[in-house]
Every structure is written in C-alpha cells, then in structure tokens.
Scaffold this active site. Structure first.
Site, PDB file in Angstrom:
ATOM      1  N   ARG F  88      32.042  -6.430  23.594  1.00 13.38           N
ATOM      2  CA  ARG F  88      30.974  -6.333  24.599  1.00 13.38           C
ATOM      3  C   ARG F  88      30.800  -7.665  25.336  1.00 13.38           C
ATOM      4  NH1 ARG F  88      32.138  -2.325  22.606  1.00 13.38           N
ATOM      5  NH2 ARG F  88      30.898  -0.466  22.136  1.00 13.38           N
ATOM      6  N   GLU F  91      33.515  -7.870  27.697  1.00 11.44           N
ATOM      7  CA  GLU F  91      33.288  -6.935  28.796  1.00 11.44           C
ATOM      8  C   GLU F  91      32.373  -7.547  29.853  1.00 11.44           C
ATOM      9  OE1 GLU F  91      33.016  -2.454  27.958  1.00 11.44           O
ATOM     10  OE2 GLU F  91      31.009  -2.971  28.606  1.00 11.44           O
ATOM     11  N   SER F 114      31.131 -26.106  32.637  1.00 10.33           N
ATOM     12  CA  SER F 114      31.901 -26.626  31.511  1.00 10.33           C
ATOM     13  C   SER F 114      31.660 -25.813  30.241  1.00 10.33           C
ATOM     14  CB  SER F 114      31.528 -28.085  31.247  1.00 10.33           C
ATOM     15  OG  SER F 114      32.292 -28.585  30.159  1.00 10.33           O
TER      16      SER F 114
END
Lengths: 147, 147, 147, 147, 147, 147, 147, 147, 147, 147
Positions: F88, F91, F114
């Site tokens: 997830r 995703e 960064s």
C-alpha cells in the site's frame, strides 16, 4: 512490403476465399502447420512455393517476395504467452522439460532434439468423452560434439 | 521426506539397479514419460502405483508416501531453460505458438488443448541421415464456456 | 476491424445508449460478466450472440464479425496490474494461492479448477457497515491424468 | 520458532492426526480456508484461536505463539505461480481483471473490493459431467476518497 | 477525449492562466494534491467537481466528462521511477517499509493503512539551513478479517 | 556478529522484556521509527546511542558494535513488497508519484525531497469511523545544482 | 513543444552552426557537461540561461520555454545501457560500487555523495600510449540524519 | 579459501588492527581504492602485492593465494543497488550517460572510455557549506576499430 | 535522416542492385562483416568510407552523413534474441563463457578480450557431411590495471 | 558426487599438479577448450575420456563417473554476466548478432550455425601493439526444414 503487411494481406485473402489452412496446405502441397507458420511470418518459402501460394490465394508478387525473406523468428512469443492456448503448450515444457531431457537422453545419448531439422503436425482424434488434439513433433537428434 | 529427497533416493536406486525409465515403465505398467515425471517430482502417484514402483526399485515406504504427495509443479523450469535440450522445446513454442493457435482453433473452435487431461510419449525413429526424436502430445480439447 | 477498434465502437455505443452491462446482459440473455469480457476483447461470441448484441446497441455487421474472432487473451494484464482494483484481485492469489491448492486438492484430489470450463458472477450485497462485493467463480475440476 | 518451522510442525501434526482442513475448521469454529491460510503462515490468529488450534492438533505453546505473529504475506507467490492450479487462478485475473473493474465499478462507483476486510469459501458442487469447484470471494467495497 | 488528451488540455490551460495547483485547489474547494492527481489522470471527479474545475480553467464539457471517467491508476510509475524526486519517495519505502510494518502493527494490530480511504498533503516549512518538504499521509487502518 | 544476527538478538530481547518501540524510543531518547529502523539493520547508531539501547534491553557489547556498522540499506524490499502493508505504501508512490513531483517542484523549484536528511513519524488518530494512521515525512529540499 | 522536440531542434541547430558542446558552454558561461545535459532534456535552465542558449544557437522562444520545464530524468537509461560507452560507466559502478561505499564512508561517516548538489567535468589528457578520458565527479556529502 | 572467506578474514584483520584503507594503501604502496577493491574480491593482486598486504595485516599465506585468484567481478551489484550511496552513483549514469557519450565522443571520436585500463581516486574537499566527495575516474580512450 | 531511415535506404538499394555484403565489402575495400554492421546502424564510417559506399550503391549524401553518426549500439539485441540464429550465438556464451574466462586468462593473465579493438570474419567451409560456418573473433587483450 | 563437487575436486587437483588446460588437453588428446568445459560441468565425457582425465590428474573413480553425467548446461550464465570478460563476449552478440544473421544467411540460406555440432579454439597472437585473443567458432550449418 514487410512481414507484418504480408501477413495482413494473406489473412485477409484467406478469409475472403474462405479457405482453411488444411485446404491451403493441400492446394500447395505443403503441411498446413508449415504453410501457416510461413504466412504468419515465422518461416520463409522458396520461390516456387511462394508463387504457388500466391496463385492459390490470388495475391500479388510482392506478397510472394515477402514470403521469401528470411524472418526474425519468435517476435510475438511474449505477447502470445498470456493466451491460454499458448500458455498450456508452455506449461508442458515447464512441467515436463526435465522429464523429456531424462527420457530423450537415455534413449539417444547426450544431445538435443533439433528445432531446425524439425516438422510438426496437428491431428484431431474424435472421442465421445471429448475430442483430443494430437501434436506430433519430429526433430533430428543432434549429439553434442566432443573435440 | 520431501519431494527433493524422494527424487535423490529414486535416482540413486535407479542407477544402482541399472534400470532405464523404459524398463521401470514396463515393470510398473505405466508410461516411461509419466513415471519419470512422477519420480522427478512433477506428478503424484496413487497408493498402489507408488507401492509398485517402490517394489521394483527396492525403496522404503517413506518414498512411496512422498510419491503420493501432490506436487508444486514447474519449480525447476527457470533453471532448466538454459539447457539446450529444454530451450529447443521452448523455441518450438516461441516460433510455432501462434501457428498452433491458428490451426488448432480452426479445427476445433475457440478453446485450448488441455495440459491436465494430457499424455505424452517419446519415440526413437531410426534414420540413416540421423535418428529422429518423435514426441506425441495428446490433450483433450476444452472449448471456452460462454454463459 | 480489429478487436481494439471493435472495443472502442462498443464502449461508445454503450455510453451513448446509456446502458449498463447488467442491462446488456439481460437484453442479450447472457451474463453481464461474460458479455462485458467479450466486448473488451477477452472472449468470442457465436454468430447469433454477436448479432443480438449488435441489434441491442445498434452496431454494424463488422462489429459483429470482430466479436466472433477468437481473441488473444490477457493482453492488458501487465498494464492493469498497477490499478488498485485489479491488484487486490491479484493479491488474493498471492496471499491465498497456496491455501486454495491445499483446500481444493484435499476435497477433489490432485488436479485443477478449470479457467476454461468456467463462469463467474459479480453481486452486490448491501450492508450498513459498507456494501460488499461478492464474486462467485465456478470452474470444472480437472483431475491430472496418470498414464 | 519462525513461521516456516511452525508450518512444518502443523502440517506434520495434521497428517498424523489424519484431519482435513474442513475438520480442523469445524473443531476450531473457523472457516477451513482461513485456518489453513493461518497454518501456512499467511494470516495470524488471536491468542484464543491459536490455543484452540494447538489443542485440536496436540501442538506445544511455541506453535501457538508463532501463529500469533503478524506474517509477511505473499512470500511464496512467485514459487507457486508455475503450479497449474495457482496459475489458473492467476489466469482468471489476467483474462477477467479489466472486466471485473468495469462491472464492479459500474455497480459500486469508483473504488475497490477490499482484500483485507475479506472472506473466501471453497465449495464442491457435484455434477455428472464433472464436479465443479465454486469459490466465493466476499470483500467490502471501499470507495476512493476525494479530498 | 481520453485521459491523456484531457491531461494535456488541463496542463495547457493551467499554464496559460498562470494558476498554481494551490490556487486551483482553493478555487475549487479541494486539496491541491487531490485536484492535481485528478488532472494528471490518477483520480476521478464527481460531476459538480469536474464542472467547477472546468469553470475555473475555462475548459469545455468534454474535459469535464473525461475527469469523471474512472482511471486505470499507476500507469506512469515505471516511467517515473528513474526520476530522482520519485525515486527518493520509493527509497523511503525500500529503507523504511519493514520499519513501518513493525511500528504501525504494534500500534494498531495486524492490518494495513488504506491507500483508498486516504488523503495526503504537501507543506513547505521554511528553515535557514534549507527549507523542508513535509508530506502528511493519512489513511484509515483496516484490520485483517479473521473468519 | 552481523546485522542479521544483531537483529534477531534485539527482537528476542525486546519480546522477552515486553517493550514496545515507543517505550524503547522513550528510554533511549530517540524516535520510535528511527530506533526501530536501526534495530532492523537499516540505519547505524552512534557509539553512545548503541550503548544506551544495549543498556535498556540488556544486550552485550557485540550487539552495540553491530549497531554502529554502516548498513547496506533496502536489502529486504523485494521480499517485503508482497506484503499488503508495504505494498500500500508503494501504491501511494505509484499513484501519487507524479502528483508529488508537480506539487513539490511548483512550491520549491527543480529539485528533490531528501531521503537522507530526513525524519519520519507514525501517529494514531482515533476516529469513531475507524482509527487512522498518520505518517509524517520530513525531508530537506535539495535544489538541482546548475554549473 | 515537449522535451523531445526541443532536443531535436537544438541538436539540428548545433550541427548547422558547427558548434561543439565546449564552444556552447563557453558562449553561455556554463559547463559543457551541464549545458549538454540540459539540451538533451536531463536538466532544466533558468530563464536567463535558456535565453542565452537560444541566442547562441539562433533558436526561437518556445525552445527556451521548453528548456525551463523541469524534466523527468533518466528516461533513456535502459535504452542507452546496451551502448558500450554507457555500459562501461555502469560497469564501474558494478565493480567498484561497494569499494566506493567503503572508502567514502570511512572518510566521511555514514551518508552519501549527493547526485543533486553535484557537478561533473570531462577532460582529455593526451598520452603517447593512448589519450585518457578523465571524469571528475563532485558531490556534496550528506550524512544520514539520526532522530 | 575462496574470495568470500578471504574477504571476511581481511575485514576482520583490518578492524582489529584499526587500519583505514588509506593507511593500508600507504603501507603497501597502492591506491586505497584499488587495494580496497582487491580485498573485497573485485580485483586480483600480483604475488608480491599480496605478500605485502598479508604482511601489513598479519594474515596467513592462504589469504595471499586467494588475493591472486582472478575474480568474477560485479557479483554484488544487484544486492548493492538498493543502498542509497551506490544508487546515487548509478543515478549519475542514468541521468548523465547520454551526456557523457555526447561530450566524450565529441572530444575523442567514436569509441569508449576503458573500464579496464582504468584508475579511480576518492578525495575529500572540505567546504564550510558541507564537505564534498570528489571522484576522479581515469580511463584510456579506445577508438572503435574499422576493418 | 536517422539511423533507421538510413538502414532502410541502404537495404533497399542493396536489393535493387542485387549486391551481396561480400561484393559491397570488396567494392569498398572493407570487410563484409564490418560494412554490414555499419549499414545496419551498429558502427560508424569515416567520411571517405561513407562516400565510397554511397557511390557503390548509388545513394544520396544524406545517407553518407547518417553513416558517419556515432551509433547507440546494441538497440536491437532483445528483439533479435528470440531468433534461433542469434540465440545459438548467445548460447555459446551461456555454455562456454566461464570456459573462455578460464582459458583466456590462463594464457594472458587477468584481463579481457576487447570488443572495441576487435574484428570478426565469417567463412564458409564446405563439407560433404554439411557445410560449416566458421567465425573468427579477433580482439586485443587488455590487462586489468593495478594502481 | 554431483557436478559442483566434481568441479571443485578437479580444480583443486589441477592447481596442486600445476597443470594448465593446454597441458591437460594435450595429455588427454582433447582440445583445451572442450576439456575445460567438461571439467567446469558444461559438457559430458565418454567413459574412456573420463578415465584418461582422472589418470592425468590422479582423481578417484567417482570423479570419472560424475564427468559422464549429462549436464544441465548454462546454469552459471546470469552469474558470469557481470564479469567484464564474459560481458564483452555477450556484447559481441548484442552489437553483431543481426550482422551475423545477415552475412551467414546470405552465404548459406535460411538456417542457423549449430551450437551442438560445434567446436571452438582459443589462440594467442603476439603483437607488439598488444597481444590478441583469437577465438575460432566452427559450427555446422543447419538449414530450416520446409515440409
């Protein structure tokens, strides 16, 4: 005319003539499997074979020229692999590849079955419990050279 | 005893008995291709088949038990693919996969050749120009359901 | 007209008619899942089914011809896999694939659930804590042949 | 005791007790699919569920502790994918993934079927033409948030 | 008009109007992150949201219609992954993925942070040693169902 | 003692002490996310930080030495990616990666956030409709140098 | 005008003007490596830099606008990797990556060499045994934050 | 003693002696980068170089023998690529590979920078705004042969 | 005119002139292998070589210009790898790569055979048992630098 | 004794005897390239060849038995590909694969160079500008069968 345009031209002519690969094979004196593979762009024909095919399907000379070009084989494999019919063939190699190595090399010695000096046929065997597809692969055995 | 240990035990017994897959097939009443695939861990045997095989090769019951376990098939494919014998089989699918789709579906309709309700045989055909390997694949045709 | 052009033509007609897959399924006497898959190019229709669909959506005969062509299935899988809805289905196979092998083969023996002799339905079950999607997959069990 | 050792211990106990997943499910009051997935290491159990399972199979407390550990899911997927039973499930997603997106989102709106708030059952439907495997997947619909 | 054409139209209008995502978010009453993702084709809008956006940017109705289509998400990920800004986000998951599993599941139990019932904000925190990007991800915790 | 042995030692001590990452963070004066990542082998500690941690968990000096070794980061990513919690997070980058590039670079100019000069926190926000996980990522903006 | 069209326009102008990257660098007051990377679409220019470049090469304003767009970097890497010149650079990372980690972190502590706050120069050192290419990479050291 | 055991022995001796790569390079009259790469197993040493190194670190002759074996280079690249320090180096090739091809071939003609007739140094340049890592790569230019 | 258009132009002229690579090599004073590789876009020609080739095949100056452009090499490799002729060459490296490393480095020391300072010839050796293809690869040995 | 153990035994004996592949080839009457490939596990030997080799190196009979086993070829290719010597051979196929297809098929017709009925030799040609490696590959031409 490249292989891809040639292929479209042949498939269109085949459909409009309503001819099967079986019938095209018979009319040209070649195996249906081989002539189909040449039309899809996976094998090349000799000049007289190409001419005969063009005669049967009523196709112009540039199709015959394209049929004689030596193809880059296997270009559509990755694309075809998601198709269940092609995947099942691949699965046979996945599941039985090592078995075939065992059995072939036991019978013939260390070497391979050629995929170049090779023929293949497709037959339909009727069966009341469901018709069966029979594929016959016939390749020359090539022993590994020791030098 | 897992499939991998089972496999080692059978290959060792086979070698010490000096039996070929052909001979093992005959002794157990099964096809050499099938019995070989079960011994390599790609198919399972029924209890009586496993018992018969253990009898022929003089193997203990735990091998027979391992032969009945349902395998996870195709685990060695990626490893075998670099071997020329196995790659040539794969190349047949690469080069002729689409051709077989064309020819099979023209003869049978939209569907596949089963790799489950499936048998295969390996034959040696002697030929003065070089012996030939003949593989016969026989699978039930399964039409796609429309619902 | 290839499958991709066919698909665009059907989706455009479906949108302009304002019909759901449910309604198209009902009007053609087929399952919404199946008819949708055929329209997206993942299944082929029989001639009368194709005709009926074209009648319902007011589409010309060349769409009907394209619907009868045997498709190369699964072509869009890699592209769809980044989509959360499709990934979740894939995740079910990732997480539960081995479990399903255990449970199915315990109930049926060594073999597979066919994805060819196969139907699937989608249902909506209303629930105050959030509606639920219910997928029912129904495939013939095919036992591995031993030979 | 890690998940892999836990799994071996459970499968061995299950085999020596001769219990099916169905029977284990009944004895523990959980679904056979879920309890099997937990035993294979793809789900975790609550303390009382783990205790009940260990009681049924006569397993020591460290197995029960391992069952409560939150697993890293899907670790065996790549390995299982060559197996025909698991590949057929994957093929369903390959061939019907886009169809399911169309049909589910038409019924429910833009969103997904959860694979977390999710249950699954396996049933056997006897059929004279060949028994059928019926999988029922039941997942909560989750609409995409717009913010 | 497909998602890709829609995207081009919106980015062109945004540039000619000289509006930032922040300004567009404010003018439409939505979060700049969400509205940007919808304009890039990664989320869909409701009819009134689409209308409002088209009003703000002076775009025709077909753009509004395209904004309401349910997208296939994540299509550009592989392409974006070579870009340093996107790779750094990926690196956070690479380096801290297991850490987040540990910490989240310790606080919440076995389950996941939803990426569907999910919002995200981007803030700029000025700092004399170099300004800082602050991302806030907010997702519903979903516990794994046990059944 | 390598990082993998160090990790096992720490997780075992943590479990036997019954301490949460939160508690360990508090006891050592570091963030729970950071200290957890160092214990899993994804960050190194300074000598005094390592000593403090070993004191809290009652671990020998070789664990403290291993904690100071500079790690090879991200080694477990491919393995973790099949886990739903980690997927997830991935995703989110798949779906929102391009969006974040748009929004961050609009606010800061051409550059990156960064992942080195970087901190992250996990919070639990209780909610009657389901508790929410809130991740706060805080990274220095680095503008691309032009030279 | 997208980055790809911009690039074609610049390379054509450069060729017709017969200017080297060295000369373009000098004429615009920038490093040849940097200006070349911006022209190929891997870096963006500030407005005045873009204007100066367009002046030098006699290019219209839309090229200047395209040069200021923030690029998606690294898009051609996979394609370039088969080229021997680029592969050799990659090989340096393959063979010496771990060495550089050892040596850099021994000198600087746990952290990285920035590829963002970064410059690079190419020099030619004449040598009777064969001229030598000297690449100088100069990046800011960034220590990992501990928090 | 294989390369992997050799490497462990050297790293252990180096740590117990408390010597840096810089010091080892000085003591053996070789570059720290080169000697480090040989110790990690990425380069081979000549007999006298190996002997000198073993003398400096107090290592037995079998380490010296292993140092002279010609290595299989680059074996740890895939593993190192997830580490931020190594990835940044790779990113330089991703982003600047094509630029370097342009600039090098403009200066030298069609050919490559050798990674075999090649040296590399690492320097630390102190800077109040943050110290800088300077890598100097020096490879012979090899023109493509035309024949 | 890019390399791909150049290639089409040359292959068309070659076919209409009915010249073999052998004949083109002879007419231009270059090796057939080298001149073929340049025409396919894998090597560049010097100005006078390009001019000579264009003269032989009756091609315009823009083809000659394109022949002098430094190519991105190896772009068609993945595509060619499914072709049996190319795969067999690859198989030689797969099966004999390590052997060649052993034998070459035993004869020459630690280093490589250059693929840059490199020539190759193809010969046909007639043989009653089947003609033989003889490939001669000739590359400069480059010893690894130790520094 | 498997191929991997066989290989270790042979390499150890070869080193302690201080024999080169050239000397072993001469002593056994086989080509150094072939005998080396068999010792590394990439080819099998006939019984008398294996016996002769064991005699020369003073190895026991089980090594001779292992040498006669038919190997799974190419297993180390992926691992060797990062090594510069092996990569350069691969690069020759990448850059010249299509050229070789053009030139070989022009001379021989549609077919392949066999990698099975195949021999290879390595020669050292001294040259004041740097010694040269000469590889001679000699394979039977196999024309594609048309049937």
């Amino acid at each position: 005319m490249n292989k891809s345009q040639m292929r479209e031209a042949i498939l269109a002519a085949k459909q409009s003539k309503g001819m099967s690969w079986e019938a095209i094979g018979e009319a040209t004196g070649m195996s249906p499997v081989f002539i189909c593979s040449a039309c899809l762009g996976e094998n090349s024909l000799l000049a007289d074979q190409a001419e005969k095919l063009c005669g049967v399907l009523g196709l112009p000379g540039e199709v015959g020229a394209a049929l004689q070009v030596y193809p880059e084989k296997g270009q559509r494999y990755q694309e075809m692999l998601s198709d269940p019919l092609v995947y099942r063939l691949n699965e046979v190699v996945m599941v039985y590849g090592e078995t075939l190595k065992e059995v072939i090399q036991e019978k013939f010695g260390d070497g391979i079955m050629s995929a170049i000096d090779f023929t293949m046929e497709v037959d339909k065997v009727e069966d009341p419990k469901g018709d069966r597809v029979v594929l016959t692969l016939n390749g020359k055995f090539l022993p590994y050279k020791r030098w």
